[in-house]
Scaffold this motif. Structure first.
Motif, short mmCIF file in Angstrom:
data_model
loop_
_atom_site.label_atom_id
_atom_site.label_comp_id
_atom_site.label_asym_id
_atom_site.label_seq_id
_atom_site.Cartn_x
_atom_site.Cartn_y
_atom_site.Cartn_z
N UNK A 220 9.59 -57.57 -27.01
CA UNK A 220 10.60 -57.11 -26.06
C UNK A 220 10.67 -58.01 -24.83
N UNK A 221 11.87 -58.07 -24.25
CA UNK A 221 12.05 -58.76 -22.98
C UNK A 221 11.55 -57.87 -21.84
N UNK A 222 11.41 -58.40 -20.64
CA UNK A 222 10.91 -57.56 -19.53
C UNK A 222 11.70 -56.28 -19.31
N UNK A 223 13.04 -56.35 -19.39
CA UNK A 223 13.82 -55.13 -19.17
C UNK A 223 13.59 -54.14 -20.31
N UNK A 224 13.31 -54.64 -21.52
CA UNK A 224 13.03 -53.75 -22.65
C UNK A 224 11.63 -53.16 -22.57
N UNK A 225 10.68 -53.93 -22.03
CA UNK A 225 9.31 -53.42 -21.91
C UNK A 225 9.26 -52.14 -21.09
N UNK A 226 10.05 -52.08 -20.03
CA UNK A 226 10.05 -50.89 -19.19
C UNK A 226 11.22 -49.97 -19.50
N UNK A 227 12.38 -50.54 -19.82
CA UNK A 227 13.57 -49.73 -20.05
C UNK A 227 13.49 -48.86 -21.29
N UNK A 228 12.95 -49.37 -22.38
CA UNK A 228 12.85 -48.58 -23.60
C UNK A 228 11.93 -47.37 -23.45
N UNK A 229 10.71 -47.51 -22.89
CA UNK A 229 9.89 -46.31 -22.69
C UNK A 229 10.54 -45.28 -21.76
N UNK A 230 11.26 -45.75 -20.74
CA UNK A 230 11.93 -44.81 -19.84
C UNK A 230 13.00 -44.02 -20.58
N UNK A 231 13.83 -44.72 -21.37
CA UNK A 231 14.90 -44.04 -22.10
C UNK A 231 14.34 -43.14 -23.20
N UNK A 232 13.30 -43.59 -23.91
CA UNK A 232 12.70 -42.78 -24.96
C UNK A 232 12.04 -41.52 -24.39
N UNK A 233 11.63 -41.57 -23.14
CA UNK A 233 10.99 -40.41 -22.50
C UNK A 233 12.00 -39.38 -22.02
N UNK A 234 13.31 -39.70 -22.11
CA UNK A 234 14.34 -38.77 -21.67
C UNK A 234 14.69 -38.86 -20.20
N UNK A 235 14.21 -39.89 -19.51
CA UNK A 235 14.45 -40.01 -18.08
C UNK A 235 15.79 -40.66 -17.78
N UNK A 236 16.43 -40.20 -16.71
CA UNK A 236 17.62 -40.88 -16.19
C UNK A 236 17.22 -42.22 -15.58
N UNK A 237 18.12 -43.20 -15.69
CA UNK A 237 17.68 -44.55 -15.35
C UNK A 237 18.83 -45.41 -14.84
N UNK A 238 18.50 -46.30 -13.90
CA UNK A 238 19.38 -47.38 -13.48
C UNK A 238 18.67 -48.68 -13.85
#
Length: 636
Positions: A220-238
C-alpha cells in the motif's frame, strides 16, 4: 395702634419659642437631598479605597453651587417623601451617571485605540483575515433537511465487524507514530485506527489480493496504509494526498468488502440497495471508478464469492443499457450528482440500506456548485452513514465545512493539502500568446507519446486539435460540448495508445488515471492554483516520474503567478526569472512573523485579503450567476 402691633409681635415670638422648646429630643432637622447623597457617596468612597463616587454626579456636593431638580418639577421635599431611603441614596444609573454618554464613548474609544496600538502588525493581519474568513464561512450544515429540522445528531461512528490483526493491535502508540513519521502520514482524530503496512494484514480475500497483484500493486501507498484501516473501521474520514497516490483504492476496497459482507449475510432482493455509493464531479472520473469496481467484482466472482452488481449513474448514457442490474439488488452505485439526484427523485432505487458514501475530489465538487445537489442526495438517507471525502487539494475552508456532516472524523494527510506531486518535473516557460500554438510542436519533442494538453476554454481545445491534425499528429479532444460518445471514444483511444495526444479542458484533470503519460502541457495557466495541481497530476503517477510544461505570459494574472512561484519553490523546482522578478506581497507577512498562505483557497502566494478566488465567488454570488460552463459540460 403701634403699641398694639408691637404687643402682637411679641406674643407671636414667644409662641414660636415655646413651640421650639416643645420639639422632641430625637428630632432631626431637614437635610436637602443633594447633601444626603453627597454624604452617602463619601461613605462609599471611604469603603472603596478613596474613590470619589460622587464627584462626577451633578449636584452631589455642596460645592456644586446648584441643586438638580427632579424631571417632574417637584421639589426636594416632595421627592424625599415619595421615595424610600434606598432609592434616594443609590442612583439607578450607576456611579458614572453624571458623565455624559458622549464622554464615556470617547473614553472607551481611547482605551480601544490604546490596546490596538499595542498589537503587532502580525496580530492585526491575522485578526483581519479571521474576520474575512468568518464572514464567508458557510453557515448551513452539510446534512439533510430532515436531520437539521429534527435536530438529529450522530455521536458515535458506525460499527463494523473488521478488526486489525492481533500483532497490529498490540503495537504501541510510539511504534505506530514512528511508522507514520517514516511515511510522512499526518493523522488527526479520536481513537485513531492503526496504520498497516501490508494488504495481507488488512484481511482482504485472496481474489482481491490477486487483483492487486495483476495491477502490479505490491504494497500500500502511505495514504492507503492509514486510509484503508480508517475506512474499514467504519470511521468518517477526510483524506488528502497528492495526485497519483492511490486514493481510489482507499475508498473502493472498503465498499467492496462491506457490500460482499451484506450480500453474504442476506442476498439483496429486487428493489433493494445500494449498500454504498461513490459520487464524482465528472463523467470521465465516474466511468473510471466504475470500471475499477467492475474489475474487483469480477475477480471476486471468479474466486467463488457472490456477484456484486455495480450501477453507473451519470449524464450522457442510456440507463436502459443497464436495465438488467435493476432486476436484482444493487450493491454499489457510482454517480455524478445531477443524474443521481434525478434517479432518486424518480425512485429508480432508494438509499434505505445505504451506509457508505464517498465523495471523490470533494472540494472540486463543492466548488463547482454541486452543493445543493449533495444536500438533496443526503436527504434520501434514512439513517446514519459513513462519509468519506477525498481530494488532492482540500483548503481549510472546505475541511471545516465538510466536518459538519462527519461524526468524529479522522483527517489523514500525506503532504500539504494542495501541494504538487514531487514526482513531476515542473517547467514554466514564457511564451507570447500568438506563438503558443506553434511552440506546441517543439514541446511535443521533449518526450515520446502519449502527451496530454490542457487548455482553459473549448475553442482553444478545438483549435489545437485542428492544428495538430494538420501537422500530422494523431490527436483527439474532449470538452463539455462534445457528446458522451465522442468523449468516451477520445478517452479510450488515448488510453489504448491509438492516439498520441489528448487535448482537453478540466473535464480530464480531476482524478483520471493515465498510467503511461510522461508529459503534460498546460497551454495556458488556469485561473486557480488547485486546477494547476490537478492538471499536472495526470503524470508522475504511482511512483513514476513525469514532466509538466506550463505556458505563461502577460495574460496570466499576477496572483496566480505568485501562487505558482511559491509552489515551485516548495517542490524545489527551478523558478524562471520572469517569476523571480515578481514582487512578493507575502514577504511583509513573513517579516511580521505570520506564516502560511491563503486560508480560503490554499494558495501560497497571497493572503485571504487578496484572494482572487474569493473575489470572483463574491462577484458571482452578487450577480446571481452560476459558475462557468464547466459544470454543465461535466454533468447532466
Amino acid at each position: 395702634m403701634a403699641t398694639q402691633a408691637r404687643a402682637r409681635a411679641e406674643k407671636r415670638d414667644n409662641a414660636t419659642l415655646e413651640d421650639d422648646l416643645s420639639l422632641p429630643e430625637n428630632y432631626t432637622p431637614y437635610v436637602p437631598l443633594h447633601k444626603r447623597r453627597a454624604e452617602k457617596y463619601s461613605k462609599l468612597s471611604a469603603k472603596k479605597g478613596g474613590l470619589d463616587f460622587g464627584s462626577g454626579y451633578a449636584g452631589s456636593g455642596s460645592d456644586q453651587g446648584t441643586t438638580r431638580k427632579p424631571r417632574n418639577g417637584s421639589n426636594d421635599e416632595d421627592s424625599d417623601q415619595n421615595n424610600s431611603d434606598d432609592e434616594i441614596t443609590a442612583p439607578k444609573t450607576g456611579p458614572r451617571s453624571g458623565v455624559s454618554l458622549i464622554e464615556q464613548s470617547v473614553e472607551i474609544r481611547k482605551a480601544q485605540f490604546s490596546a490596538e496600538e499595542q498589537k503587532t502588525d502580525g496580530q492585526k493581519a491575522l485578526e483581519e483575515e479571521a474576520k474575512i474568513l468568518a464572514a464567508v464561512a458557510e453557515r448551513k450544515q452539510l446534512a439533510s433537511a430532515e436531520e437539521i429540522s429534527k435536530g438529529i445528531v450522530y455521536t458515535d461512528p458506525i460499527k463494523t465487524t473488521w478488526t486489525p490483526p492481533r500483532h497490529v493491535r498490540e503495537m504501541s502508540e510510539e511504534q505506530l507514530a514512528a511508522i507514520r513519521s517514516k511515511y510522512h502520514i499526518d493523522a488527526d482524530g479520536e481513537n485513531m485506527p492503526p496504520v498497516i503496512k501490508a494488504f495481507r494484514d488488512m484481511k482482504f480475500p485472496q481474489p482481491v489480493m490477486d487483483y492487486l497483484k495483476n495491477k502490479g500493486i505490491k504494497m500500500p501507498t502511505p495514504i492507503q496504509m492509514q486510509g484503508l484501516p480508517v475506512a474499514l473501521s467504519g470511521r468518517d474520514m477526510i483524506g488528502i494526498a497528492f495526485t497519483g497516490s492511490g486514493k481510489t483504492l482507499s475508498f473502493t476496497l472498503p465498499l467492496v468488502m462491506r457490500a460482499l459482507e451484506e450480500e453474504t449475510k442476506m442476498p439483496l432482493a429486487k428493489g433493494e440497495g445500494p449498500i454504498g455509493m461513490i459520487v464524482c464531479p465528472s463523467r470521465e472520473l465516474a466511468r473510471q471508478t466504475y470500471e475499477g469496481f467492475v474489475g474487483i467484482a469480477d475477480m471476486l466472482h471468479k474466486g467463488g464469492y457472490a456477484q456484486l452488481k455495480v450501477l453507473l449513474c451519470m449524464g450522457g448514457i442510456n440507463m436502459q443499457e443497464q436495465a438488467s442490474i435493476f432486476h436484482g439488488g444493487i450493491h454499489i452505485v457510482v454517480a455524478t450528482p445531477g443524474r443521481l439526484q434525478d434517479m432518486l427523485a424518480k425512485k429508480k432505487f432508494n438509499l434505505d440500506l445505504c451506509t457508505y458514501m464517498c465523495m471523490d475530489e470533494a472540494d472540486r465538487m463543492l466548488d463547482m456548485g454541486f452543493e445543493e445537489e449533495v444536500r438533496t442526495i443526503l436527504s434520501y438517507f434514512k439513517h446514519q452513514r459513513q462519509t468519506i471525502l477525498y481530494s488532492a487539494t482540500m483548503p481549510k475552508k472546505i475541511q471545516d465545512f465538510a466536518r459538519s456532516a462527519l461524526v468524529q472524523p479522522v483527517t489523514v494527510n500525506v503532504g500539504r493539502a494542495g501541494a504538487a506531486n514531487l514526482d513531476v518535473i515542473q517547467e514554466v516557460e514564457y511564451v507570447k500568446q500568438e506563438a503558443k500554438i506553434v511552440y506546441l510542436l517543439e514541446c511535443l519533442q521533449k518526450t515520446p507519446p502519449p502527451v496530454l494538453i490542457f487548455a482553459e476554454n473549448k475553442n482553444d481545445v478545438d483549435d489545437i486539435q485542428e492544428y495538430l491534425l494538420l501537422k500530422g499528429v494523431e490527436t483527439v479532444a474532449i470538452h463539455g460540448s462534445k457528446t458522451q460518445e465522442e468523449r468516451e471514444y477520445a478517452i479510450n483511444a488515448f488510453k489504448s495508445y491509438q492516439k498520441d495526444v489528448l487535448v482537453a479542458t478540466d473535464v480530464a484533470s480531476k482524478g483520471l488515471d493515465f498510467a503511461e503519460i510522461h508529459h503534460v502541457i498546460l497551454f495556458d495557466m488556469p485561473k486557480e492554483i488547485e486546477d494547476y495541481v490537478h492538471r499536472i497530476g495526470r503524470t508522475g503517477r504511482s511512483g513514476k516520474t513525469g514532466i509538466a510544461t506550463t505556458f505563461i505570459n502577460m495574460n496570466s494574472s499576477e496572483q496566480i503567478l505568485l501562487d505558482l512561484k511559491h509552489l515551485l519553490k516548495e517542490a524545489k523546482q527551478r523558478v524562471p526569472p520572469v517569476l523571480e522578478a515578481l514582487e512578493d506581497p507575502t514577504e511583509k507577512y513573513k517579516e511580521m512573523g505570520v506564516a502560511g498562505g491563503c486560508g480560503y483557497c490554499g494558495g501560497l502566494g497571497h493572503r485571504v485579503t487578496e484572494c482572487p478566488k474569493l473575489e470572483q465567488q463574491q462577484k458571482t454570488k452578487n450577480s446571481g450567476m452560476s459558475r462557468p460552463s464547466e459544470r454543465a459540460g461535466n454533468e447532466m
